[in-house]
Design a protein around this motif. Sequence first.
Motif, mmCIF file in Angstrom:
data_model
loop_
_atom_site.group_PDB
_atom_site.id
_atom_site.type_symbol
_atom_site.label_atom_id
_atom_site.label_comp_id
_atom_site.label_asym_id
_atom_site.label_seq_id
_atom_site.Cartn_x
_atom_site.Cartn_y
_atom_site.Cartn_z
ATOM 1 N N MET A 1 0.750 -0.974 -0.016
ATOM 2 C CA MET A 1 0.056 0.247 -0.284
ATOM 3 C C MET A 1 0.941 1.129 0.426
ATOM 4 S SD MET A 1 -3.015 1.564 2.709
ATOM 5 C CE MET A 1 -3.715 -0.386 2.537
ATOM 6 N N MET A 2 -0.084 2.021 -0.828
ATOM 7 C CA MET A 2 1.135 3.608 -1.190
ATOM 8 C C MET A 2 1.125 4.342 0.190
ATOM 9 S SD MET A 2 0.822 6.876 -3.198
ATOM 10 C CE MET A 2 0.941 5.583 -4.852
ATOM 11 N N ALA A 3 2.454 4.494 0.996
ATOM 12 C CA ALA A 3 2.074 5.839 2.081
ATOM 13 C C ALA A 3 1.136 6.746 1.993
ATOM 14 C CB ALA A 3 3.871 6.028 2.206
ATOM 15 N N GLN A 4 1.201 7.618 2.842
ATOM 16 C CA GLN A 4 -0.125 8.594 3.446
ATOM 17 C C GLN A 4 0.875 9.529 3.906
ATOM 18 O OE1 GLN A 4 -2.923 9.071 1.177
ATOM 19 N NE2 GLN A 4 -1.982 6.561 0.157
ATOM 20 N N PRO A 5 0.618 10.807 3.754
ATOM 21 C CA PRO A 5 0.913 11.720 4.707
ATOM 22 C C PRO A 5 0.887 11.405 6.520
ATOM 23 C CG PRO A 5 0.304 12.922 2.464
ATOM 24 C CD PRO A 5 -0.702 11.537 2.782
ATOM 25 N N ALA A 6 -0.778 11.053 6.582
ATOM 26 C CA ALA A 6 -0.468 10.887 8.045
ATOM 27 C C ALA A 6 0.556 9.513 8.813
ATOM 28 C CB ALA A 6 -2.153 10.081 7.664
ATOM 29 N N ASP A 7 0.916 8.691 7.711
ATOM 30 C CA ASP A 7 1.510 8.209 7.976
ATOM 31 C C ASP A 7 2.825 8.295 8.982
ATOM 32 O OD1 ASP A 7 0.194 5.614 7.034
ATOM 33 O OD2 ASP A 7 0.987 5.512 4.937
ATOM 34 N N PHE A 8 3.281 9.300 8.303
ATOM 35 C CA PHE A 8 4.582 10.382 8.943
ATOM 36 C C PHE A 8 4.148 11.116 9.985
ATOM 37 C CE2 PHE A 8 5.230 8.590 4.365
ATOM 38 C CZ PHE A 8 5.795 8.290 4.656
ATOM 39 N N LEU A 9 3.150 11.192 10.443
ATOM 40 C CA LEU A 9 3.176 11.976 11.552
ATOM 41 C C LEU A 9 3.538 11.378 12.813
ATOM 42 C CD1 LEU A 9 0.783 14.518 12.781
ATOM 43 C CD2 LEU A 9 -0.730 13.583 12.629
ATOM 44 N N PRO A 10 3.447 10.421 12.750
ATOM 45 C CA PRO A 10 4.189 10.334 14.760
ATOM 46 C C PRO A 10 5.877 10.891 14.741
ATOM 47 C CG PRO A 10 2.885 7.997 14.020
ATOM 48 C CD PRO A 10 2.321 9.436 12.566
ATOM 49 N N PHE A 11 6.408 10.217 13.651
ATOM 50 C CA PHE A 11 7.784 11.134 13.239
ATOM 51 C C PHE A 11 7.677 12.318 13.260
ATOM 52 C CE2 PHE A 11 10.869 13.114 10.784
ATOM 53 C CZ PHE A 11 11.970 12.507 11.059
#
Length: 261
Positions: A1-11
């Motif tokens: 699955m393609m990464a989404q912007p929200a995936d990088f919010l924890p970082f």
Amino acid sequence: MMAQPADFLPFAEAAADLAGQVIRPLFRSPLLVEAKGDASPVTEADRAAERAIRDLLADRLPAHGVIGEEYGNSREDAEWVWVLDPIDGTRAFVTGRPLFGTLIGLLHRGVPVLGIIDQPVTSERWIGVAGRPTTLRSPIGGAAGCRPCATLDRAELSCTSPDMFDDATAPRFAAVKAAARRTTWGGDCIAYGLLAIGLVDIVVDATMKPWDWAALVPVIEGAGGRCTDWAGRPLRLDGDGSVLAVGDPALLPVVSKLLAG
């Protein structure tokens, strides 16, 4: 699955936390302030905070690129690129005023898709993610959401400094200032945060670098506003440095016309 912007919010939040840990002990402490080429003050807090974020990025997301104010660019042609300004508003920082913030932005193929404005002293944090409403965490109060203000004569205008305008741009800004209800100076990124919670209606700045605006776009647009260049076009890495933010999209064509001269 393609990464989404929200995936990088924890970082992004971890990076903001880390920067805050570096910055808070140095706020209102004796600091050696140097003059950079553009005459803006830079402190060890700027450099140490950006180093800490870059080290975290190298550890957790090594394929991502980075554009930073203090240490330049790395892999800026990557699909995902972080844009960092560890202390936006260093003049406020070195004079002990909490009108500065850490800006952490994420570009996806050049488009801003995630942004954090973090004020580490007041513990306020604005979070914008493409496709989601902006959120504000604040012990002071307030809620994310721009306010309606369709007419310029009722608008609160903010600008970082009159010194950012030259002979060509000063008259254009003056036309907006003359038409607005009131003008407030200073604030840097905090002024954009205040627009995103409905206390400011327009922010007009010039000579802005990518690290000055990349984090702002998702925050403002997720709160219902617009953040563009003076002509109303999307902000780009190769743009002219002009930035216009409006809380009510109805103001955009009106202000853009005045800024066009």
